[in-house]
Design a protein around this motif. Sequence first.
Motif, PDB file in Angstrom:
ATOM      1  N   ASN A  76      13.686  -6.028  10.832  1.00 42.32           N
ATOM      2  CA  ASN A  76      12.750  -5.712  11.939  1.00 42.32           C
ATOM      3  C   ASN A  76      11.249  -5.414  11.489  1.00 42.32           C
ATOM      4  OD1 ASN A  76      15.586  -4.108  12.876  1.00 42.32           O
ATOM      5  ND2 ASN A  76      14.762  -4.927  14.416  1.00 42.32           N
ATOM      6  N   PHE A  77      10.559  -6.326  11.754  1.00 35.69           N
ATOM      7  CA  PHE A  77       9.207  -6.226  11.040  1.00 35.69           C
ATOM      8  C   PHE A  77       8.021  -5.353  11.735  1.00 35.69           C
ATOM      9  CE2 PHE A  77      11.402  -9.989  10.387  1.00 35.69           C
ATOM     10  CZ  PHE A  77      11.566 -10.113   8.903  1.00 35.69           C
ATOM     11  N   LEU A  78       7.378  -4.499  11.159  1.00 36.94           N
ATOM     12  CA  LEU A  78       6.435  -3.692  11.615  1.00 36.94           C
ATOM     13  C   LEU A  78       5.270  -4.223  11.795  1.00 36.94           C
ATOM     14  CD1 LEU A  78       5.616  -0.723  12.326  1.00 36.94           C
ATOM     15  CD2 LEU A  78       4.590  -0.506   9.988  1.00 36.94           C
ATOM     16  N   THR A  79       4.738  -4.615  13.297  1.00 32.12           N
ATOM     17  CA  THR A  79       3.730  -5.242  13.611  1.00 32.12           C
ATOM     18  C   THR A  79       2.594  -4.352  14.031  1.00 32.12           C
ATOM     19  OG1 THR A  79       4.717  -5.476  15.793  1.00 32.12           O
ATOM     20  CG2 THR A  79       4.941  -7.448  14.087  1.00 32.12           C
ATOM     21  N   ASP A  80       2.722  -3.053  14.283  1.00 30.89           N
ATOM     22  CA  ASP A  80       1.458  -2.180  14.416  1.00 30.89           C
ATOM     23  C   ASP A  80       0.655  -1.973  13.404  1.00 30.89           C
ATOM     24  OD1 ASP A  80       0.266   0.418  14.884  1.00 30.89           O
ATOM     25  OD2 ASP A  80       0.773  -0.020  16.809  1.00 30.89           O
ATOM     26  N   GLN A  81      -0.607  -2.470  13.171  1.00 35.28           N
ATOM     27  CA  GLN A  81      -1.532  -2.387  12.273  1.00 35.28           C
ATOM     28  C   GLN A  81      -1.733  -0.743  11.877  1.00 35.28           C
ATOM     29  OE1 GLN A  81      -2.017  -5.319  10.276  1.00 35.28           O
ATOM     30  NE2 GLN A  81      -0.254  -5.715  11.736  1.00 35.28           N
ATOM     31  N   ASN A  82      -2.258  -0.081  12.868  1.00 34.02           N
ATOM     32  CA  ASN A  82      -2.264   1.263  12.765  1.00 34.02           C
ATOM     33  C   ASN A  82      -1.273   2.208  11.969  1.00 34.02           C
ATOM     34  OD1 ASN A  82      -5.160   1.222  13.766  1.00 34.02           O
ATOM     35  ND2 ASN A  82      -4.178   1.594  15.980  1.00 34.02           N
ATOM     36  N   ALA A  83      -0.020   1.774  12.377  1.00 34.22           N
ATOM     37  CA  ALA A  83       1.176   2.320  11.617  1.00 34.22           C
ATOM     38  C   ALA A  83       1.340   1.859  10.462  1.00 34.22           C
ATOM     39  CB  ALA A  83       2.418   2.240  12.467  1.00 34.22           C
ATOM     40  N   MET A  84       1.049   0.718   9.932  1.00 40.15           N
ATOM     41  CA  MET A  84       1.178   0.374   8.711  1.00 40.15           C
ATOM     42  C   MET A  84      -0.009   0.513   7.984  1.00 40.15           C
ATOM     43  SD  MET A  84       1.315  -3.833   7.495  1.00 40.15           S
ATOM     44  CE  MET A  84       2.660  -4.170   8.581  1.00 40.15           C
ATOM     45  N   LEU A  85      -1.124   0.883   8.193  1.00 39.82           N
ATOM     46  CA  LEU A  85      -2.357   1.296   7.499  1.00 39.82           C
ATOM     47  C   LEU A  85      -2.139   2.827   7.141  1.00 39.82           C
ATOM     48  CD1 LEU A  85      -5.346  -0.406   9.314  1.00 39.82           C
ATOM     49  CD2 LEU A  85      -4.677  -0.802   6.997  1.00 39.82           C
ATOM     50  N   CYS A  86      -1.329   3.461   8.056  1.00 37.51           N
ATOM     51  CA  CYS A  86      -1.283   5.054   7.519  1.00 37.51           C
ATOM     52  C   CYS A  86      -0.196   5.103   6.536  1.00 37.51           C
ATOM     53  CB  CYS A  86      -0.715   5.847   8.804  1.00 37.51           C
ATOM     54  SG  CYS A  86       0.964   5.738   9.330  1.00 37.51           S
ATOM     55  N   ILE A  87       0.762   4.105   6.079  1.00 39.23           N
ATOM     56  CA  ILE A  87       1.644   4.531   5.061  1.00 39.23           C
ATOM     57  C   ILE A  87       1.125   4.617   3.701  1.00 39.23           C
ATOM     58  CG2 ILE A  87       3.559   3.327   4.031  1.00 39.23           C
ATOM     59  CD1 ILE A  87       4.262   2.068   6.728  1.00 39.23           C
ATOM     60  N   PRO A  88       0.083   3.953   3.192  1.00 38.49           N
ATOM     61  CA  PRO A  88      -0.448   4.361   1.898  1.00 38.49           C
ATOM     62  C   PRO A  88      -1.265   5.563   1.926  1.00 38.49           C
ATOM     63  CG  PRO A  88      -0.738   1.750   2.654  1.00 38.49           C
ATOM     64  CD  PRO A  88      -0.407   2.548   3.725  1.00 38.49           C
ATOM     65  N   ASP A  89      -1.767   5.887   3.100  1.00 39.12           N
ATOM     66  CA  ASP A  89      -2.377   7.266   2.950  1.00 39.12           C
ATOM     67  C   ASP A  89      -1.252   8.263   2.961  1.00 39.12           C
ATOM     68  OD1 ASP A  89      -4.877   6.084   3.260  1.00 39.12           O
ATOM     69  OD2 ASP A  89      -4.746   6.242   5.542  1.00 39.12           O
ATOM     70  N   ILE A  90      -0.017   8.187   3.556  1.00 34.44           N
ATOM     71  CA  ILE A  90       0.851   9.251   3.652  1.00 34.44           C
ATOM     72  C   ILE A  90       1.253   9.335   2.415  1.00 34.44           C
ATOM     73  CG2 ILE A  90       3.355   9.913   4.400  1.00 34.44           C
ATOM     74  CD1 ILE A  90       2.362   8.221   6.963  1.00 34.44           C
ATOM     75  N   ALA A  91       1.475   8.046   1.437  1.00 35.14           N
ATOM     76  CA  ALA A  91       1.889   8.174   0.126  1.00 35.14           C
ATOM     77  C   ALA A  91       0.802   8.655  -0.942  1.00 35.14           C
ATOM     78  CB  ALA A  91       2.550   6.888  -0.369  1.00 35.14           C
ATOM     79  N   ASP A  92      -0.307   9.007  -0.446  1.00 34.98           N
ATOM     80  CA  ASP A  92      -1.427   9.469  -1.339  1.00 34.98           C
ATOM     81  C   ASP A  92      -1.557   8.548  -2.530  1.00 34.98           C
ATOM     82  OD1 ASP A  92      -1.949  11.635   0.210  1.00 34.98           O
ATOM     83  OD2 ASP A  92       0.000  12.638  -0.777  1.00 34.98           O
ATOM     84  N   LEU A  93      -1.835   7.167  -2.265  1.00 31.64           N
ATOM     85  CA  LEU A  93      -1.729   6.193  -3.342  1.00 31.64           C
ATOM     86  C   LEU A  93      -3.039   6.208  -4.089  1.00 31.64           C
ATOM     87  CD1 LEU A  93       0.045   3.063  -2.017  1.00 31.64           C
ATOM     88  CD2 LEU A  93       1.387   4.899  -3.769  1.00 31.64           C
ATOM     89  N   THR A  94      -2.905   5.943  -5.107  1.00 32.94           N
ATOM     90  CA  THR A  94      -4.116   6.080  -6.210  1.00 32.94           C
ATOM     91  C   THR A  94      -4.298   4.674  -6.952  1.00 32.94           C
ATOM     92  OG1 THR A  94      -3.382   7.055  -8.245  1.00 32.94           O
ATOM     93  CG2 THR A  94      -4.099   8.433  -6.182  1.00 32.94           C
ATOM     94  N   GLU A  95      -5.171   4.483  -7.628  1.00 31.16           N
ATOM     95  CA  GLU A  95      -5.348   3.191  -8.301  1.00 31.16           C
ATOM     96  C   GLU A  95      -4.273   3.199  -9.877  1.00 31.16           C
ATOM     97  OE1 GLU A  95      -9.133   4.218 -10.944  1.00 31.16           O
ATOM     98  OE2 GLU A  95      -9.312   2.724  -9.168  1.00 31.16           O
ATOM     99  N   ASP A  96      -3.963   4.377  -9.997  1.00 28.30           N
ATOM    100  CA  ASP A  96      -2.930   4.495 -11.049  1.00 28.30           C
ATOM    101  C   ASP A  96      -1.382   4.672 -10.526  1.00 28.30           C
ATOM    102  OD1 ASP A  96      -5.151   4.913 -13.224  1.00 28.30           O
ATOM    103  OD2 ASP A  96      -5.214   7.110 -12.663  1.00 28.30           O
ATOM    104  N   ASP A  97      -1.015   4.510  -9.531  1.00 26.68           N
ATOM    105  CA  ASP A  97       0.367   4.548  -9.025  1.00 26.68           C
ATOM    106  C   ASP A  97       1.089   3.252  -9.301  1.00 26.68           C
ATOM    107  OD1 ASP A  97       0.331   7.405  -8.315  1.00 26.68           O
ATOM    108  OD2 ASP A  97      -0.527   6.793  -6.492  1.00 26.68           O
ATOM    109  N   ILE A  98       2.265   3.551  -9.571  1.00 26.26           N
ATOM    110  CA  ILE A  98       3.181   2.277  -9.724  1.00 26.26           C
ATOM    111  C   ILE A  98       4.299   2.496  -8.337  1.00 26.26           C
ATOM    112  CG2 ILE A  98       4.951   1.096 -11.262  1.00 26.26           C
ATOM    113  CD1 ILE A  98       2.109   1.649 -12.321  1.00 26.26           C
ATOM    114  N   VAL A  99       4.548   1.443  -7.894  1.00 30.14           N
ATOM    115  CA  VAL A  99       5.101   1.529  -6.560  1.00 30.14           C
ATOM    116  C   VAL A  99       6.484   0.690  -6.571  1.00 30.14           C
ATOM    117  CG1 VAL A  99       4.993   1.098  -4.122  1.00 30.14           C
ATOM    118  CG2 VAL A  99       2.887   1.954  -5.245  1.00 30.14           C
TER     119      VAL A  99
END
Length: 306
Positions: free
Chosen positions: A34-57
């Motif tokens: 089931n593919f996420l198609t809501d762009q707002n929901a998708m955009l919030c995921i990296p924010d919730i993960a507090d991603l930085t340029e040093d992170d390995i995912v």
Amino acid sequence: MTHEEISFIPHTPAVLKQIFIRRGITPNKRFGQNFLTDQNAMLCIPDIADLTEDDIVLEIGTGTGGLTRLLAARSRQVFTIEVDRKLFELSSDILRLYNNTIPLNADILKTKHALNPYITSLIYNWLREHGHAAIKVVSNLPYNISTPVVINLLENDLPISEMVLMLQQEITERMTALPGTREYGMLSVIIRLFSEVEVVKSLPPEVFWPKPSVHSAIVKVRVQKEKYAGRITDYPFFRQIINAIFTSRRKTLINSLERLNVPGISREHLKQILKDMQLDERIRGETLDVDQLIHLAEAIGKQKPF
């Protein structure tokens, strides 16, 4: 696939349908697609993960690569895994513009009880070679494998600092369930043993294509392997205990434990252990919290002959 098409994915169910028809792809229920198609929901995921340029995912379930692109834009390196061959080919076309992604056409699980050693070795070696100590797991996790994947990720030695996961709401309820409730089970215990979990955001079926019949939620799991370090002498035996309890929920605790047939441990031994713990032998095991389960496993373990 043109650069314009790549920039446009993912967008709406209509766009995905067109691309899937062109590629001969059909969403596979067996793989929980089931593919996420809501762009707002998708955009919030990296924010919730507090991603930085040093992170390995580590991402499990690349899908169309939409979330992967956002993760790649915010982190140093992304390992992304897709078991479906046609989806892997689609997402690989999309991700070829990103030099910090490693797409893998593989199953994250070797068996229900073990992660794929090829994937874990690849990540270990990369971390060692590049001097990184930990990874983050960020994933729209396929619902059909979510429980065994979460359990195996927590029990494995992979150096995971946190996980941000999109899951079926029923799974998130089991992750946060309290002892004695219907949802409390193996997943609840493993989560409490190794982490703290927070339900961050609920998602309705309408934000996915195809639309699932259930609600979803995004959870943040802060991994804390040290929480019970040193308190469990024999982890495989502890797992035997909780597995016996939660696979025979209708049985009393003492009957569940007796079914283990632990050498040298009689029913009378078990009765005395429960008495020492001030537990009624007629209670059911799923009423015990994590501390009580550890105490129980350690007490039985001490009675085992060497």
